[in-house]
Structures are given as C-alpha cells and as structure tokens.
Scaffold this active site. Structure first.
Site, PDB file in Angstrom:
ATOM      1  N   GLY A 170       0.807  -1.212   0.000  1.00 52.27           N
ATOM      2  CA  GLY A 170       0.000   0.000   0.000  1.00 52.27           C
ATOM      3  C   GLY A 170       0.843   1.265   0.000  1.00 52.27           C
ATOM      4  O   GLY A 170       1.779   1.386   0.796  1.00 52.27           O
ATOM      5  N   VAL A 184       0.570  -3.996  10.700  1.00 52.73           N
ATOM      6  CA  VAL A 184       1.669  -3.143  10.228  1.00 52.73           C
ATOM      7  C   VAL A 184       1.171  -1.707  10.069  1.00 52.73           C
ATOM      8  O   VAL A 184       1.887  -0.749  10.365  1.00 52.73           O
ATOM      9  CB  VAL A 184       2.263  -3.695   8.910  1.00 52.73           C
ATOM     10  CG1 VAL A 184       3.280  -2.729   8.326  1.00 52.73           C
ATOM     11  CG2 VAL A 184       2.906  -5.065   9.148  1.00 52.73           C
ATOM     12  N   LEU A 244       0.188  -0.189   7.215  1.00 52.25           N
ATOM     13  CA  LEU A 244       0.531   0.425   5.927  1.00 52.25           C
ATOM     14  C   LEU A 244       1.699   1.403   5.995  1.00 52.25           C
ATOM     15  O   LEU A 244       1.665   2.474   5.382  1.00 52.25           O
ATOM     16  CB  LEU A 244      -0.710   1.091   5.301  1.00 52.25           C
ATOM     17  CG  LEU A 244      -1.887   0.147   5.023  1.00 52.25           C
ATOM     18  CD1 LEU A 244      -3.058   0.915   4.423  1.00 52.25           C
ATOM     19  CD2 LEU A 244      -1.491  -0.989   4.099  1.00 52.25           C
ATOM     20  N   ASN A 282      -0.628  -1.087  -5.110  1.00 52.67           N
ATOM     21  CA  ASN A 282      -1.700  -1.092  -4.117  1.00 52.67           C
ATOM     22  C   ASN A 282      -1.782   0.315  -3.512  1.00 52.67           C
ATOM     23  O   ASN A 282      -0.788   0.861  -3.054  1.00 52.67           O
ATOM     24  CB  ASN A 282      -1.376  -2.157  -3.062  1.00 52.67           C
ATOM     25  CG  ASN A 282      -2.475  -2.353  -2.042  1.00 52.67           C
ATOM     26  OD1 ASN A 282      -2.467  -1.724  -0.991  1.00 52.67           O
ATOM     27  ND2 ASN A 282      -3.423  -3.220  -2.330  1.00 52.67           N
ATOM     28  N   CYS A 309      -8.176  -2.295   4.492  1.00 52.48           N
ATOM     29  CA  CYS A 309      -7.150  -2.551   5.511  1.00 52.48           C
ATOM     30  C   CYS A 309      -7.735  -2.412   6.908  1.00 52.48           C
ATOM     31  O   CYS A 309      -8.258  -1.350   7.257  1.00 52.48           O
ATOM     32  CB  CYS A 309      -5.972  -1.598   5.372  1.00 52.48           C
ATOM     33  SG  CYS A 309      -4.701  -1.975   6.609  1.00 52.48           S
ATOM     34  N   THR A 353      -7.339  -9.203   4.946  1.00 50.57           N
ATOM     35  CA  THR A 353      -7.279 -10.008   6.179  1.00 50.57           C
ATOM     36  C   THR A 353      -8.558  -9.878   7.007  1.00 50.57           C
ATOM     37  O   THR A 353      -9.316  -8.919   6.885  1.00 50.57           O
ATOM     38  CB  THR A 353      -6.082  -9.553   7.030  1.00 50.57           C
ATOM     39  OG1 THR A 353      -6.181  -8.147   7.241  1.00 50.57           O
ATOM     40  CG2 THR A 353      -4.774  -9.869   6.347  1.00 50.57           C
ATOM     41  N   GLY A 364      -5.820 -15.451  -0.179  1.00 49.51           N
ATOM     42  CA  GLY A 364      -6.173 -15.768   1.204  1.00 49.51           C
ATOM     43  C   GLY A 364      -5.741 -17.187   1.496  1.00 49.51           C
ATOM     44  O   GLY A 364      -6.441 -18.139   1.147  1.00 49.51           O
ATOM     45  N   GLY A 365      -4.541 -17.328   2.074  1.00 44.01           N
ATOM     46  CA  GLY A 365      -4.092 -18.648   2.503  1.00 44.01           C
ATOM     47  C   GLY A 365      -3.573 -19.555   1.424  1.00 44.01           C
ATOM     48  O   GLY A 365      -3.483 -20.769   1.639  1.00 44.01           O
ATOM     49  N   THR A 378       1.007 -14.530   2.684  1.00 42.69           N
ATOM     50  CA  THR A 378       1.662 -15.085   3.873  1.00 42.69           C
ATOM     51  C   THR A 378       2.616 -16.234   3.540  1.00 42.69           C
ATOM     52  O   THR A 378       3.656 -16.382   4.195  1.00 42.69           O
ATOM     53  CB  THR A 378       0.569 -15.536   4.868  1.00 42.69           C
ATOM     54  OG1 THR A 378      -0.213 -14.379   5.192  1.00 42.69           O
ATOM     55  CG2 THR A 378       1.149 -16.108   6.135  1.00 42.69           C
TER      56      THR A 378
HETATM   57  C1  LIG Z   1       2.399  -8.314   6.582  1.00 44.31           C
HETATM   58  C2  LIG Z   1       1.218  -8.047   5.690  1.00 44.31           C
HETATM   59  C3  LIG Z   1       1.102  -6.806   5.053  1.00 44.31           C
HETATM   60  C4  LIG Z   1      -0.002  -6.548   4.218  1.00 44.31           C
HETATM   61  N1  LIG Z   1      -0.091  -5.336   3.578  1.00 44.31           N
HETATM   62  C5  LIG Z   1      -1.129  -5.090   2.728  1.00 44.31           C
HETATM   63  C6  LIG Z   1      -1.193  -3.870   1.988  1.00 44.31           C
HETATM   64  O1  LIG Z   1      -0.298  -3.016   2.047  1.00 44.31           O
HETATM   65  N2  LIG Z   1      -2.286  -3.671   1.194  1.00 44.31           N
HETATM   66  C7  LIG Z   1      -3.288  -4.611   1.055  1.00 44.31           C
HETATM   67  O2  LIG Z   1      -4.249  -4.385   0.314  1.00 44.31           O
HETATM   68  N3  LIG Z   1      -3.214  -5.797   1.708  1.00 44.31           N
HETATM   69  C8  LIG Z   1      -2.164  -6.052   2.528  1.00 44.31           C
HETATM   70  N4  LIG Z   1      -2.085  -7.267   3.169  1.00 44.31           N
HETATM   71  C9  LIG Z   1      -3.105  -8.310   2.902  1.00 44.31           C
HETATM   72  C10 LIG Z   1      -2.596  -9.309   1.836  1.00 44.31           C
HETATM   73  O3  LIG Z   1      -2.296  -8.659   0.617  1.00 44.31           O
HETATM   74  C11 LIG Z   1      -3.651 -10.427   1.585  1.00 44.31           C
HETATM   75  O4  LIG Z   1      -4.839  -9.848   1.090  1.00 44.31           O
HETATM   76  C12 LIG Z   1      -3.979 -11.228   2.834  1.00 44.31           C
HETATM   77  O5  LIG Z   1      -2.840 -11.388   3.663  1.00 44.31           O
HETATM   78  C13 LIG Z   1      -4.551 -12.618   2.522  1.00 44.31           C
HETATM   79  O6  LIG Z   1      -3.666 -13.395   1.755  1.00 44.31           O
HETATM   80  P1  LIG Z   1      -2.606 -14.447   2.415  1.00 44.31           P
HETATM   81  O7  LIG Z   1      -3.376 -15.284   3.385  1.00 44.31           O
HETATM   82  O8  LIG Z   1      -2.040 -15.197   1.253  1.00 44.31           O
HETATM   83  O9  LIG Z   1      -1.555 -13.611   3.105  1.00 44.31           O
HETATM   84  C14 LIG Z   1      -0.990  -7.549   4.009  1.00 44.31           C
HETATM   85  C15 LIG Z   1      -0.850  -8.801   4.632  1.00 44.31           C
HETATM   86  C16 LIG Z   1       0.242  -9.069   5.458  1.00 44.31           C
HETATM   87  C17 LIG Z   1       0.358 -10.431   6.093  1.00 44.31           C
END
Ligand SMILES: Cc1cc2nc3c(=O)[nH]c(=O)nc-3n(C[C@H](O)[C@H](O)[C@H](O)COP(=O)(O)O)c2cc1C
Length: 298
Positions: free
Chosen positions: A49, A74, A76, A102, A132, A195, A245-246, A268
């Site tokens: 972001g 975090v 952003l 983003n 977010c 998330t 997501g996962g 993740t």
């Molecule tokens: C450490 C961290 C930082 C993230 N930063 C952003 C972000 O800057 N912008 C955003 O839209 N989503 C952000 N997300 C969400 C992820 O892009 C993603 O939508 C979410 O983690 C689900 O996918 P995953 O389970 O594969 O991680 C962040 C997630 C994590 C874990």
C-alpha cells in the site's frame, strides 16, 4: 514460455500476465525475493500500500503468530507515492515486470492523489485497498459500506486511466453487495480477500499482544472463507476476480481458479518460504496437468 501454467497468458483488463500468479500486497520485497527466485517468473508483482505522504505505520509489536496463520497490524507503513515512483516502481519496471500498485488513503482525496500521480507513470494497474483493518481512518471504513466504496471508486476512476482493481474486505456480512457496488461505480476488476480482523491476548498481562489491539488474520486459516467469497462474488459480477487468502501451494491456487478467480495472489506463504510465489507457479502447472484446465463448477 517460462512461468507458463499451461493455461496460457491471462488478460486482465487489457494487461497481459504471462501466468495467473501475483504477489499479495504488502508481502513482496524485490531486494529479498531476487535472492530466492526470478520475479519475472510471476504474472505480475503487486506492491504494498502506498499513500500520498509517508506513513509511519503502527507501534510494535505488529505481528502475532496463530496456529494456522498470523495476525499483522503493520498499518501500511510506506515512504509515500513520490518515493515509491522513484525507487520501487522504477526498479520493477526496469526489469520489465508487470506491476500492480496497491493504493492506500485516509480520505477519498488521498486515494485520488496517489492514483493521479501513478497515472503519469508506467505502472500497469492500480489496486485500491479499501479493506485494511489496521488503519484508524480510511481503509476498512470504506470497504464495509457500499456507498463509501462507490464514492472512492468513482472518484479514483475520474482521475486515472489505469485499470482499477478494488480490493475487498472479508469483514462484512454481504460481500456480494460491496462487490456489486464497486463494479457499478466502475471497478475494472476485484480482488479478495484482505485479512480478517482478529485478536490475541497475552495470558500474563491480559492485554492484547499487538500494540494496535487487533490485527488482520492471514494464512491457511482464512482460505475457506476466501474461497467461499471468491465463489460468491465471481458469480455475481461481470468483471474479473483475483483471489487470495491462505494460498500455500499450487493446488490451493487451482482451487481459487475453480471458484471463479481469473488469477491469484500469494501473501503469507512468501513470509514463511520466500520462494513460494515461483514455486506455486510451477505447482499450479502440475495441478493443471493433473486435473485439466480449471473449469468453474456450477
Ligand atoms: C504483513 C502483511 C502486510 C499486508 N499489507 C497489505 C497492503 O499493504 N495492502 C493490502 O491491500 N493488503 C495487505 N495485506 C493483505 C494481503 O495482501 C492479503 O490480502 C492477505 O494477507 C490474505 O492473503 P494471504 O493469506 O495469502 O496472506 C498484508 C498482509 C500481510 C500479512
């Protein structure tokens, strides 16, 4: 072609990805990733972001582990759009990568300022983070109200010609209603899920482990929620859906394509195994060979 998943290239809003795998926002660092894989093996790189001015993010601790995932708050943290354009975007575009930026903001005008500046660059697509859970103002406050989503999407669309992906929150009762509001306001594509709001407590103090109190849950724990939402949303809208997501393996990615996504993002998984995005491209190829081109069920 390297990175070909056997499904050929994927055209998302006129932008060609050589395969349907990107990074999830906030989980990719070029400097770290190149130590483990060649980022050009991916269909696109989605960056974290970016806001109009630098944001400091939330106080520490910002991360807590959970049995099948993690909580992050975090908030952003980022150096602002001017620095992003000069450094991160320039580095990625020099490598010939397809880049999705983003976009974050506290108010509609902040999203617009970032979109306008990025519009004048060679970034390929924008992804509006209206979901977010870790910023006090903006973010999730937009993503849980269809009228607010429509307002920010309409405003951003009037200030940029880049394709706009709207990233949806799972923290809502009716994700389809939000998705349809984003589409009606001009979203070129949708991505989901961000998330899920969660919390952990320190047993000794009784207080939240994260300084922010709550955080966003990601990782394998959220995958069934994400697959369900991608399934529902992709049947309710006409624009392309990017699923996340996962996703830890190529078979997980394949499941999202079956659910109706045209592409997937790996988040993740890359924090546990830095080479995961490129591995998942290869595993997705194997899944396509095993199960055939994903055909969305009824
Ligand atoms: C450490 C961290 C930082 C993230 N930063 C952003 C972000 O800057 N912008 C955003 O839209 N989503 C952000 N997300 C969400 C992820 O892009 C993603 O939508 C979410 O983690 C689900 O996918 P995953 O389970 O594969 O991680 C962040 C997630 C994590 C874990």
């Amino acid at each position: 072609m390297k990175g070909d998943t056997g499904m050929g290239a994927t055209n998302i809003c006129g932008v060609i990805w050589k395969n349907p795998v990107t990074t999830a926002a906030g989980t990719f660092s070029y400097r770290e990733s190149v130590k483990y894989y060649d980022p050009s093996a991916l269909g696109a790189i989605t960056t974290k972001g970016v806001s109009p001015t630098p944001w400091k993010g939330n106080p520490l601790p910002r991360i807590a582990e959970t049995p099948a995932g993690m909580l992050n708050a975090v908030g952003l943290e980022n150096p602002g759009v001017d620095d992003y354009i000069e450094n991160e975007l320039a580095t990625l575009k020099k490598q010939g990568l397809v880049v999705v930026a983003n976009v974050a903001g506290h108010q509609v005008e902040e999203y617009c300022q970032v979109a306008e500046k990025l519009s004048a660059t060679d970034v390929d697509m924008l992804e509006l983070n209206v979901s977010c859970p870790n910023v006090a103002e903006g973010g999730l406050a937009f993503g849980t109200d269809p009228k607010a989503v429509a307002e920010v999407v309409t405003a951003v669309k009037s200030r940029t010609r880049k394709p706009v992906i709207v990233k949806l929150s799972p923290n809502v009762a009716d994700v389809v209603g939000i998705a349809q509001a984003a589409e009606a306001a001009g979203a070129d594509a949708l991505s989901l899920i961000n998330t899920l709001v969660g919390m952990r407590l320190d047993l000794a103090t009784g207080r939240p482990i994260l300084a922010n109190g709550t955080g966003g849950l990601s990782g394998p724990a959220v995958k069934p929620v994400a697959v369900r939402m991608v399934y529902q949303v992709s049947r309710a809208v006409g624009v392309p859906v990017i699923g996340m997501g996962g996703i830890m393996t190529g078979e997980d990615a394949y499941e999202f394509l079956l659910a109706g996504a045209v592409a997937v993002a790996v988040g993740t998984a890359a924090l546990l195994d830095p080479a995961a995005p490129a591995r998942i491209v290869r595993e997705l190829e194997a899944a396509v060979e095993k199960y055939g081109a994903p055909r969305r069920g009824a």
